[in-house]
Design a protein around this motif. Sequence first.
Motif, PDB file in Angstrom:
ATOM      1  N   GLU A  25      -1.991  12.057   7.056  1.00  0.00           N
ATOM      2  CA  GLU A  25      -2.516  11.348   5.901  1.00  0.00           C
ATOM      3  C   GLU A  25      -1.983  12.014   4.639  1.00  0.00           C
ATOM      4  N   THR A  26      -2.060  11.291   3.531  1.00  0.00           N
ATOM      5  CA  THR A  26      -1.512  11.777   2.276  1.00  0.00           C
ATOM      6  C   THR A  26      -2.557  12.582   1.512  1.00  0.00           C
ATOM      7  N   ALA A  27      -2.099  13.676   0.919  1.00  0.00           N
ATOM      8  CA  ALA A  27      -2.986  14.492   0.088  1.00  0.00           C
ATOM      9  C   ALA A  27      -2.269  14.849  -1.202  1.00  0.00           C
ATOM     10  N   VAL A  28      -3.030  14.857  -2.301  1.00  0.00           N
ATOM     11  CA  VAL A  28      -2.504  15.188  -3.622  1.00  0.00           C
ATOM     12  C   VAL A  28      -3.410  16.246  -4.240  1.00  0.00           C
ATOM     13  N   GLY A  29      -2.814  17.303  -4.770  1.00  0.00           N
ATOM     14  CA  GLY A  29      -3.574  18.310  -5.504  1.00  0.00           C
ATOM     15  C   GLY A  29      -3.478  18.045  -6.996  1.00  0.00           C
ATOM     16  N   ILE A  30      -4.618  18.118  -7.681  1.00  0.00           N
ATOM     17  CA  ILE A  30      -4.681  17.807  -9.120  1.00  0.00           C
ATOM     18  C   ILE A  30      -5.236  19.013  -9.873  1.00  0.00           C
ATOM     19  N   ASP A  84       8.276   5.183  -5.829  1.00  0.00           N
ATOM     20  CA  ASP A  84       9.614   5.782  -5.822  1.00  0.00           C
ATOM     21  C   ASP A  84      10.227   5.737  -4.425  1.00  0.00           C
ATOM     22  N   ARG A  85       9.368   5.889  -3.391  1.00  0.00           N
ATOM     23  CA  ARG A  85       9.888   5.926  -2.025  1.00  0.00           C
ATOM     24  C   ARG A  85       9.793   4.586  -1.322  1.00  0.00           C
ATOM     25  N   ALA A  86       9.165   3.608  -1.989  1.00  0.00           N
ATOM     26  CA  ALA A  86       8.983   2.274  -1.400  1.00  0.00           C
ATOM     27  C   ALA A  86       8.257   2.360  -0.060  1.00  0.00           C
ATOM     28  N   VAL A  87       7.114   3.116  -0.066  1.00  0.00           N
ATOM     29  CA  VAL A  87       6.319   3.243   1.161  1.00  0.00           C
ATOM     30  C   VAL A  87       4.955   2.593   0.936  1.00  0.00           C
ATOM     31  N   ALA A  88       4.240   2.364   2.030  1.00  0.00           N
ATOM     32  CA  ALA A  88       2.926   1.725   1.941  1.00  0.00           C
ATOM     33  C   ALA A  88       1.939   2.668   1.267  1.00  0.00           C
ATOM     34  N   VAL A  89       0.983   2.110   0.539  1.00  0.00           N
ATOM     35  CA  VAL A  89       0.017   2.934  -0.189  1.00  0.00           C
ATOM     36  C   VAL A  89      -1.412   2.716   0.256  1.00  0.00           C
ATOM     37  N   ALA A  90      -1.664   1.686   1.069  1.00  0.00           N
ATOM     38  CA  ALA A  90      -3.034   1.410   1.476  1.00  0.00           C
ATOM     39  C   ALA A  90      -3.545   2.487   2.428  1.00  0.00           C
ATOM     40  N   GLY A  91      -4.860   2.636   2.481  1.00  0.00           N
ATOM     41  CA  GLY A  91      -5.462   3.572   3.408  1.00  0.00           C
ATOM     42  C   GLY A  91      -6.151   4.714   2.702  1.00  0.00           C
ATOM     43  N   ARG A  92      -6.293   5.848   3.402  1.00  0.00           N
ATOM     44  CA  ARG A  92      -7.057   6.973   2.885  1.00  0.00           C
ATOM     45  C   ARG A  92      -6.131   7.987   2.214  1.00  0.00           C
ATOM     46  N   LEU A  93      -6.585   8.466   1.074  1.00  0.00           N
ATOM     47  CA  LEU A  93      -5.880   9.489   0.307  1.00  0.00           C
ATOM     48  C   LEU A  93      -6.839  10.653   0.096  1.00  0.00           C
ATOM     49  N   HIS A  94      -6.332  11.861   0.245  1.00  0.00           N
ATOM     50  CA  HIS A  94      -7.131  13.051  -0.038  1.00  0.00           C
ATOM     51  C   HIS A  94      -6.673  13.639  -1.374  1.00  0.00           C
ATOM     52  N   VAL A  95      -7.625  13.893  -2.257  1.00  0.00           N
ATOM     53  CA  VAL A  95      -7.315  14.471  -3.564  1.00  0.00           C
ATOM     54  C   VAL A  95      -8.062  15.795  -3.684  1.00  0.00           C
ATOM     55  N   ARG A  96      -7.310  16.866  -3.900  1.00  0.00           N
ATOM     56  CA  ARG A  96      -7.899  18.193  -4.037  1.00  0.00           C
ATOM     57  C   ARG A  96      -8.057  18.526  -5.513  1.00  0.00           C
ATOM     58  N   VAL A  97      -9.296  18.766  -5.925  1.00  0.00           N
ATOM     59  CA  VAL A  97      -9.610  19.098  -7.316  1.00  0.00           C
ATOM     60  C   VAL A  97     -10.503  20.328  -7.324  1.00  0.00           C
ATOM     61  N   GLY A  98     -10.088  21.357  -8.067  1.00  0.00           N
ATOM     62  CA  GLY A  98     -10.909  22.555  -8.164  1.00  0.00           C
ATOM     63  C   GLY A  98     -11.178  23.226  -6.830  1.00  0.00           C
TER      64      GLY A  98
END
Length: 543
Positions: free
Chosen positions: A393-398, A511-525
């Motif tokens: 799954e995709t994860a983004v740190g903010i 940018d990568r032309a990939v699917a975006v639907a579904g679950r995303l994990h966002v790390r904050v603090g």
Amino acid sequence: MLFAARSAAALHRLLDVVPVFRGDGRIRRRFVLVPGSEFGVDALAAVERAGARTVPWSEALAGGHDLVLAASPKGELSALGGPLVLLPHGAGFNKTLTAEGTADSASGLDGLFLLHERRPLADVHALAHPGQIERLAAEAPAAAARGVVVGDPTLDRILESVGRRDRYRAALGTGTRRLVVVVSTWGPESLGVRRPGLVRELSGHLPYDEWQVALVVHPNVHSERGAYDLLESLAPELDAGLVLSRPYEEWGALLVAADAVVTDHGSTALYAAALDRPVVAACDGGAELIPGSPMARLLDRAGVLGGAADLDDLVRGHRPGAQRAAAATAFARQGEALELLRAEVYRLLGLDPPPYPADPAPLPVPAAPARTPYAFAVHARQEGAEGTEGTEETAVGITRHPAWADVATHHLAADAELAARRQQESAALLFRRSAPETAVAAEAWTARILERYPGRRTVAAPIADGRWLVRRSGGALYDVVLDAGPGPGRGPVDPTALLSGVHAHLSAAQDRAVAVAGRLHVRVGGTRHSVRLTPRPPLSPAP
């Protein structure tokens, strides 16, 4: 009963001992401003805010006082008449002011002020620690003979308030962030003079979702500069979420709420050490700090802050109890000050004290939360995350900072209604925080914003609790559900921080032309939150 105050700092000490007389109808409480201090104006204003009765100095000189209480020996106190009880106006005697009295005497212990016509000025010196009587004896033995150890009423108020820590943090909007309180005394050796850019550095470089910054300055600074000038000088930091303490009571609540304290040689830090908060030194006090004093001992045990990047390591290196030992050299008889002081003052009055205990008044909840910034400089980083059944799954740190901070930035996020127009024009993520509305209205609003600010942007509007409508340049719409609320082991997070994660994810996917639907994990603090994105067809045509 006459409370004689020469400055706001002295007045605040007197207000902390007022509960000694609480409920006693035999006592008439009057206040007078002792002339001679350049910091006296705020003292009079504080008395008026409290609704207390003041008398002119000329009337006070006419006498008729059964007891006079003061927290500074300076001024013509000997002319007031009546027994005098003298309290310190700070936590012990830690610095010398060469411009006043005898150059090598501790401020507040100078025999020049403690004796009048070679006789002790006060009938009782109510001190906080036996070591203070010893120091007083070295300066003025006759005055030391009148010394009595009662403890520190202000510390007792702070200790009485420890159970309110969560309430204070909630009122400040601290959440799960760590609160660092910067404390500055007054004068040329103060933190505010020697390191004037430190508060801005901390506000700009500490991650917003991990740290909250507060500032406590000496009442004399408030009196000297005035509220307007002080607020204007700190405008960028206040806009970034800085908490500026009011000069009375609120600073104590901030120390109770704090996770760390950054200080100079001002004695306020001793109260933080008594609470066993990590105390970090920003400057050493120069020639003002008296060697061997409690504050000097505390600074000897404190780590030295070079810059904002050092703070985390210094706080983690704190050894519980080490700094509290320094504070113990300033504070004795903890929790007993009002009862012990009551015994002394009622003895002088020739009255029996009231038949109920004199309890310290807990500190009030801070008046207002910190401001929420209208714009953020956001650093985003892609992280891998394991999904269910071994799926990736995709994860983004903010990490967010004030928009003006000089930090590496992935995008600018701004409130489309409240941020400056310049920030709105530059932002890649525009959002609104106003109350949730219908999905149709949210669609229309997001379309209008993108029409007003064309370009590669993301626009978000709330449509329900925890649910947002997100529109991308080009028209793609998403239904976004944010896990921003509290859960096991974590507290609530600002939903706009998660929206920055959504923007970073959508931009990378485009940018990568990939699917975006579904679950995303966002790390904050340091905490990971779950976000679900679902593409949605428009409910109405764009305007």
